[in-house]
Design a protein around this motif. Structure first.
Motif, PDB file in Angstrom:
ATOM      1  N   UNK A 101       5.438  30.588   0.408  1.00  0.00           N
ATOM      2  CA  UNK A 101       5.536  30.325  -1.078  1.00  0.00           C
ATOM      3  C   UNK A 101       6.083  31.621  -1.996  1.00  0.00           C
ATOM      4  N   UNK A 102       5.874  32.655  -1.610  1.00  0.00           N
ATOM      5  CA  UNK A 102       6.501  33.925  -2.231  1.00  0.00           C
ATOM      6  C   UNK A 102       8.264  33.775  -1.879  1.00  0.00           C
ATOM      7  N   UNK A 158      13.627  32.683  -3.613  1.00  0.00           N
ATOM      8  CA  UNK A 158      14.826  31.899  -3.685  1.00  0.00           C
ATOM      9  C   UNK A 158      15.276  31.118  -4.631  1.00  0.00           C
ATOM     10  N   UNK A 159      14.409  30.534  -5.369  1.00  0.00           N
ATOM     11  CA  UNK A 159      14.514  29.629  -6.615  1.00  0.00           C
ATOM     12  C   UNK A 159      14.974  30.494  -7.657  1.00  0.00           C
ATOM     13  N   UNK A 162      19.465  32.845 -10.965  1.00  0.00           N
ATOM     14  CA  UNK A 162      20.237  34.041 -11.487  1.00  0.00           C
ATOM     15  C   UNK A 162      21.944  33.733 -11.073  1.00  0.00           C
ATOM     16  N   UNK A 163      21.930  33.296  -9.870  1.00  0.00           N
ATOM     17  CA  UNK A 163      23.333  32.760  -9.446  1.00  0.00           C
ATOM     18  C   UNK A 163      24.028  31.948 -10.243  1.00  0.00           C
ATOM     19  N   UNK A 164      23.420  30.713 -10.526  1.00  0.00           N
ATOM     20  CA  UNK A 164      23.998  29.782 -11.214  1.00  0.00           C
ATOM     21  C   UNK A 164      24.387  30.352 -12.966  1.00  0.00           C
ATOM     22  N   UNK A 165      23.555  31.182 -13.247  1.00  0.00           N
ATOM     23  CA  UNK A 165      23.670  31.886 -14.730  1.00  0.00           C
ATOM     24  C   UNK A 165      24.957  32.606 -14.688  1.00  0.00           C
ATOM     25  N   UNK A 166      24.838  33.444 -13.221  1.00  0.00           N
ATOM     26  CA  UNK A 166      26.180  34.473 -13.327  1.00  0.00           C
ATOM     27  C   UNK A 166      27.342  33.738 -13.381  1.00  0.00           C
TER      28      UNK A 166
END
Length: 67
Positions: free
Chosen positions: A34-35, A40-41, A46-50
């Protein structure tokens, strides 16, 4: 007969202890998974934001070049 009963009880006790350890390991494994999934989520967000900010910057640079 008493020896057989004692041995049977010892085998049953060992079996119960063994099962309890496996359940604890499964719970720890689930918690770790779960961690990792949460990380990963967050990484995907963050990747999409970048990526979106990169596109915005490219558009701004194109506008500056056209001036």
């Amino acid at each position: 007969m008493k020896l057989f009963i004692k041995l049977s009880l010892i085998v049953i006790l060992i079996g119960l202890i063994s099962c309890a350890d496996k359940k604890k390991e499964e719970q720890e494994t689930k918690a770790a998974i779960e961690k990792v999934e949460a990380i990963e989520k967050e990484l995907n967000e963050v990747s999409n934001d970048i990526l979106s900010k990169t596109e915005e910057l490219e558009n701004v640079l194109k506008d500056l070049d056209s001036i």
